[in-house]
Structures are given as C-alpha cells and as structure tokens.
Design an enzyme around this catalytic site. Structure first.
Site, PDB file in Angstrom:
ATOM      1  N   THR A 147     -26.797  -6.427   5.193  1.00 39.97           N
ATOM      2  CA  THR A 147     -27.282  -6.038   3.861  1.00 39.97           C
ATOM      3  C   THR A 147     -26.265  -6.441   2.798  1.00 39.97           C
ATOM      4  O   THR A 147     -26.623  -7.030   1.774  1.00 39.97           O
ATOM      5  CB  THR A 147     -27.575  -4.524   3.809  1.00 39.97           C
ATOM      6  OG1 THR A 147     -28.713  -4.244   4.623  1.00 39.97           O
ATOM      7  CG2 THR A 147     -27.867  -4.064   2.391  1.00 39.97           C
ATOM      8  N   ASN A 193     -37.580 -10.125  11.030  1.00 36.84           N
ATOM      9  CA  ASN A 193     -37.287  -8.882  11.745  1.00 36.84           C
ATOM     10  C   ASN A 193     -38.532  -8.149  12.219  1.00 36.84           C
ATOM     11  O   ASN A 193     -38.497  -7.440  13.214  1.00 36.84           O
ATOM     12  CB  ASN A 193     -36.450  -7.949  10.859  1.00 36.84           C
ATOM     13  CG  ASN A 193     -37.075  -7.715   9.497  1.00 36.84           C
ATOM     14  OD1 ASN A 193     -37.392  -8.668   8.791  1.00 36.84           O
ATOM     15  ND2 ASN A 193     -37.260  -6.468   9.123  1.00 36.84           N
ATOM     16  N   SER A 210     -25.128 -10.018  11.235  1.00 41.53           N
ATOM     17  CA  SER A 210     -24.931  -8.584  11.458  1.00 41.53           C
ATOM     18  C   SER A 210     -24.226  -8.359  12.787  1.00 41.53           C
ATOM     19  O   SER A 210     -24.468  -9.084  13.748  1.00 41.53           O
ATOM     20  CB  SER A 210     -26.300  -7.903  11.478  1.00 41.53           C
ATOM     21  OG  SER A 210     -26.189  -6.595  11.990  1.00 41.53           O
ATOM     22  N   GLY A 211     -23.390  -7.348  12.866  1.00 45.24           N
ATOM     23  CA  GLY A 211     -22.721  -7.019  14.125  1.00 45.24           C
ATOM     24  C   GLY A 211     -23.614  -6.258  15.086  1.00 45.24           C
ATOM     25  O   GLY A 211     -23.702  -6.582  16.268  1.00 45.24           O
ATOM     26  N   HIS A 212     -24.335  -5.250  14.550  1.00 46.12           N
ATOM     27  CA  HIS A 212     -25.031  -4.347  15.469  1.00 46.12           C
ATOM     28  C   HIS A 212     -26.354  -4.892  15.985  1.00 46.12           C
ATOM     29  O   HIS A 212     -26.990  -4.267  16.830  1.00 46.12           O
ATOM     30  CB  HIS A 212     -25.215  -2.965  14.834  1.00 46.12           C
ATOM     31  CG  HIS A 212     -26.252  -2.870  13.772  1.00 46.12           C
ATOM     32  ND1 HIS A 212     -27.492  -2.334  14.007  1.00 46.12           N
ATOM     33  CD2 HIS A 212     -26.248  -3.242  12.474  1.00 46.12           C
ATOM     34  CE1 HIS A 212     -28.200  -2.371  12.885  1.00 46.12           C
ATOM     35  NE2 HIS A 212     -27.465  -2.921  11.945  1.00 46.12           N
ATOM     36  N   THR A 266      -9.599  -3.389   2.959  1.00 44.80           N
ATOM     37  CA  THR A 266      -8.946  -3.541   4.258  1.00 44.80           C
ATOM     38  C   THR A 266      -9.983  -3.824   5.331  1.00 44.80           C
ATOM     39  O   THR A 266     -11.002  -3.127   5.410  1.00 44.80           O
ATOM     40  CB  THR A 266      -8.187  -2.253   4.629  1.00 44.80           C
ATOM     41  OG1 THR A 266      -7.191  -2.023   3.639  1.00 44.80           O
ATOM     42  CG2 THR A 266      -7.540  -2.361   5.993  1.00 44.80           C
ATOM     43  N   CYS A 283     -37.084   0.453   8.242  1.00 41.08           N
ATOM     44  CA  CYS A 283     -36.943   0.785   6.826  1.00 41.08           C
ATOM     45  C   CYS A 283     -38.272   1.234   6.242  1.00 41.08           C
ATOM     46  O   CYS A 283     -38.310   1.965   5.262  1.00 41.08           O
ATOM     47  CB  CYS A 283     -36.472  -0.422   6.032  1.00 41.08           C
ATOM     48  SG  CYS A 283     -35.184  -1.318   6.859  1.00 41.08           S
TER      49      CYS A 283
END
Lengths: 412, 137
Positions: free
Chosen positions: A83, A162, A210-212, A250, A336
């Site tokens: 996102t 998606n 995206s990571g997940h 960070t 969503c």
C-alpha cells in the site's frame, strides 16, 4: 481443530485465502529470529559492529528482492508494504513531474490503494484515466496507447489481480510506455514469487512488492525504482534521508531480512511450486465443476495465476455460502471489500451480472495447501451449494424454466 | 463477521423451507427483493377457514440474516389470522434476531414478503368476489 479424514489430519478451517495473506514460511522465521535477539542493532548505526552486521544483512536481503525481479539492489527501497509502495510510486511520480505533466493512466480493476491514491491526485487537480477491462478482466492495449498523452507522467497497471487472478500483459504495456516516454508502474504484490518477472525485459520503471503475500512478514514491502532512465519521486515520508531520500525512517531489520529470505525461497521454489499449485487449482476447479452445475469462473481462463480461483456459484448468495462453508477460510472478493454489501467493483468492471457478482467466492491456494485439503473443500462445497440451492427461489425458478431477466424485480 | 446465535440457529435449521402450489386458490405468494441487490425472498401462505394461516413456506436467496428473517417470519405467521400477520413489523424481527444496522434491510424484506403474500391471497379472492358479483347480475 482437527478432523480425521482420508486417513490424514486436516486442520480446520482450511486456509484458502492466500491472496489476503500467507503464513510466514518457517525458513523465513528462522532467518528473522537473530534480528529480534542478539543482532538488534540499528542498520544505520555507523560507529559500531552492532550496526554494521545488521546493515550487511539488510543489504543482502535487498539483493534477494532485486534478484527475483531482475533488478539492481540499488533500485530497491524498503517500505511498510505494498500500500505504501503504491502510494509512493503514484503520488511520488505525479508530484515530482507535476510542473510539466498532470495526467495518470490506470485501470478500473486496480487495488483500492492505487485507485484511492489516484482519487487524491484528482482532488489535487491531476487528471486520471481509468481504463475499462474486457469481460476476461484484461485491458485493451490499443485503448492504453490512445489514453497516453504528452501530459501523461505515469501508467499504473497491476500484474496479477488480487480478486480474480488475471495477469495483465506487462511486457506489452512496458513496451508501449517506453515508446511513449511515460513511466510504467506495476503493483506486483500478488505477482512476485508466483510468476516470472523481469523489470528490464518488461520495461517496468516502478514495481510495488509486499512481504506478507510471499510467505514473509507483515509490515514490510518494497518499491523498485528504475535508475536508468532515472525515475524521480517526491517522498511521502521525510526525515533522516534513508533509502536514497525516498523513504526516511529506521529500517525494520528483522522484517527486511524476512522479506529477503521470502524472496530467496520463492525464487528457488518457484518452478516446482507453481506446478504444484496449478495441479491443486485444476483439481479444485474440476472437482467443483463435476459435482456442482452452473459454476462460473471469473476472469480469463488462460491468462491467470492458477492459485487464484474466483468462482460464481449461481443462485446462491455469497455471504450465506461463506457462512455455510465455515470449514473453509475463503473470502468473497477482497478482504478490503467483504465488509460491505456492495458486490465487488472488480467483478462489476468485468461486466459480470450483479446477481452473479453476489455469488462469487475467491479460493486462494498457496504453498502449504495439500491435496487432501482440496478434496475436503470439494466435498464441503458440493454439500452446501446443493443445500442452499434447495432453499433458493432463484434456483427453483430456473429449474421451472423461468428466465430471471423476464421478472420485474423490486429493487430495494 | 460474527452472527447472533438466533440467526445461526435459523440459518442452520431453517423452519418451513419449501414451496406451496401457487396456483391453489388458498395460497398467497409473495416474491420480493432483487437478485442484483443480493436478496430475494419468496414467502407463501396457505389460508384456511376464517382467514387463519394454516401453513407457511419460504425460499430465500440472500445472506444468513435474510434466511433467518424469512424463516422466523414463517414461524410467526403460522396460526395467525391474515389480519394479525399483517401487523408484524420489521422492527420486531430485527429485535428478535438482534440484527446489526447493516442487516436491518433483511427484516424489512421479510415484512414486505408477508405483506406481498397476503396481498396476493386477497387479490385471488377479490377477483372471485368480483366475478361472483358479475355472474349474479
């Protein structure tokens, strides 16, 4: 919860919602653990080894993310997820080039975060063209070509949808964008690690990851930003100038390392895994079709990622079906939108009849699904769709030969 | 989304699912809602002597709350006179099932279905009276 069936243990509910998120792969978790414990340093600390060793790991992970999409590590910046990557790519490019260009081209079936970013740009005075899709969910390349003007700065088209899993023709879109001299951004949150991608072969200038969605942790993502020809962005988050000034803050080192490992595993396993997922998806689709009449596949039957099967169970309302098949963790459309009563805007863009759009369920097959789970899913669906159809006035009317379109319904 | 226990009970064990012969003079049929909106209810009543609802059946295309609302409606109207059944309000259905605000329309549809079935029954008998009157002239 376990259920003994076919001599094997199946954990219920069966997770078939791998487009919403994926479980973290044990190999990923193992790679992350030291960075929650002894390797806790700030990767930006330059004055001691705590910082150095974490920086090295974060850069190694960046290299893995770059490799899976054929990019240079210097072109990858970390974000909090797809996102943010989509927001940064779209708003960042639009705002940086706004003195000369004020037009964006995207597609009606994009993810909400792309569409919403575009809506915000419209409020700021930008023009946005939302391309329609054909009934198979794919865009028309000539329409894309015609939509691009000398005021266009960016074209944003997703890789794998998606909700319905269709794959847009990225290489062809990239070629047109390069010819026209506009930047090409693609939301590949659902595509990376699942289909082969190469930013150079496909002329992609920006790519959201995206990571997940790839068996990595939540809260991490990446944006690929091309260096030659150079794409410039106006940052959304200002601060210490990390990530080449495009995204201050960070870096969450354990998440970065996890995402890198997720990309490494996905790259190494992709050939075998995509074959296995294709087999499971075909088994599910065939099993459903053999046992249940009048089931419709949404989206192109060929140009699709196999692990996303969006099916309409005619004459059975989706929410009641979800309630019935509670042993299956699936969703109607995207997570969503499933809280609202509106049928999916993606299916509506395909021109799917509204009554069919109300009957659709998305089955997301992933790395950890088994054949026994698919068999169980087919049995569950056959039982409950049959039961709900016996309760459906629409099914009854169709069996009596009534054309539902001939009825004057009382819209409410 | 979490459903109320009463909704789940009606959804898993719906009362009075089925159909009555819509051609039968003693049967009134109500069909309300629209497939495009995601809810269609068919509710039928069989009216006996003295205007008492002897039997009621429903079929519903819709969410769990819509199925529960129509199941409850058939349960409530059985044994009532059509005048009494007509007095049932959607708020009573919504309250009994503890429907959340986004599901109130399901109870509205159930009330509409009862009224439509009664109107259909009355329509059949108005015709009879009219024809009777014509024949007598």
């Amino acid at each position: 919860m376990t259920n003994k069936r076919n001599g094997s243990n199946i954990t219920l509910p069966i997770y078939l919602d791998n487009q919403a998120t994926t479980p973290v792969d044990p190999r990923v978790l193992e790679a992350m653990m030291p960075f929650f414990k002894e390797k806790f340093g700030n990767p930006h600390s330059r004055s001691h080894s705590y910082g150095w060793e974490v920086e090295e790991a974060v850069e190694e992970a960046r290299g893995e993310i770059a490799t899976i999409i054929g990019a240079n590590p210097k072109e990858v910046i970390y974000t909090s997820g797809a996102t943010e990557s989509n927001n940064l790519a779209i708003k960042g490019v639009a705002n940086f080039y706004k003195d000369r260009k004020n037009h964006i081209v995207t597609v009606l079936t994009e993810h909400k975060c792309v569409l919403d970013s575009c809506r915000h740009l419209q409020q700021d005075g930008f023009d946005v063209t939302y391309l329609p899709v054909a009934p198979n969910g794919l865009i028309d390349l000539e329409q894309l070509r015609d939509a691009i003007t000398d005021k266009t700065s960016l074209v944003s088209v997703m890789g794998v949808n998606n909700e319905i899993g269709v794959i847009q023709p990225l290489a062809e879109i990239g070629k047109i964008c390069r010819e026209k001299g506009v930047f090409f951004h693609t939301d590949c949150a659902q595509a990376v690690g699942k289909i082969p991608l190469d930013v150079n072969e496909m002329n992609i200038d920006l790519m959201s990851i995206s990571g997940h969605k790839i068996y990595g942790p939540m809260g991490i993502g990446a944006l690929y930003v091309r260096r030659r020809p150079r794409v410039r962005l106006q940052a959304l988050i200002n601060g210490g100038g990390q990530e080449r000034g495009m995204r201050s803050g960070t870096l969450p080192a354990p998440l970065c390392v996890g995402m890198g490992e997720a990309c490494r595993v996905a790259r190494e396993d992709m050939p075998a895994e995509s074959e296995r997922i294709r087999m499971l998806a075909q088994k599910l689709h065939k099993g459903v079709n053999d046992r249940i009449p009048d089931v419709i596949l949404n989206g192109d039957p060929e140009k699709r990622y196999a692990g996303n099967l969006n099916l309409s169970f005619s004459y059975v309302e989706g929410e009641s079906l979800l309630m019935a098949i509670k042993d299956l963790a699936v969703s109607s459309g995207s997570a969503c939108t499933s809280a609202s009563l509106e049928p999916s805007y993606v299916l509506r863009a395909l021109g799917v009849d509204e009554e069919l759009a109300h009957t659709s369920i998305r089955f997301g097959i992933g790395r950890f699904n088994t054949e026994a789970e698919i068999d169980y899913a087919i049995d569950t669906l056959a039982d409950h769709v049959g039961r709900l159809r016996e309760m459906s006035p629409l099914w009854e009317m169709v069996q009596e030969g009534v054309d539902l379109k001939s009825i004057e319904w009382t819209e409410h | 989304m979490a459903y109320n226990d009463k909704v789940i009970d009606h959804y898993e064990n719906p009362r009075n699912v089925g159909s009555l012969d819509k051609g039968d003079e003693s049967v009134g049929t109500g069909l309300v809602g629209a497939p495009a909106c995601g809810d269609v209810m068919k509710l039928q009543i069989k009216v006996g002597d003295g205007g008492v609802i002897e039997d009621a059946k429903f079929k519903t295309f819709g969410c769990g709350s819509a199925i529960a609302s129509s199941s409850l409606a058939t349960e409530w109207i059985k044994g009532k006179s059509i005048d009494e059944a007509e007095e049932i309000k959607n708020t009573q259905i919504a309250e009994h099932l503890s429907l959340p605000p986004v599901k109130i329309h399901c109870s509205v549809l159930a009330e509409d279905a009862i009224k439509a079935a009664i109107a259909d029954y009355r329509g059949k008998h108005d015709d009879e009276q009219d024809q009777g009157a014509v024949a007598a002239e």
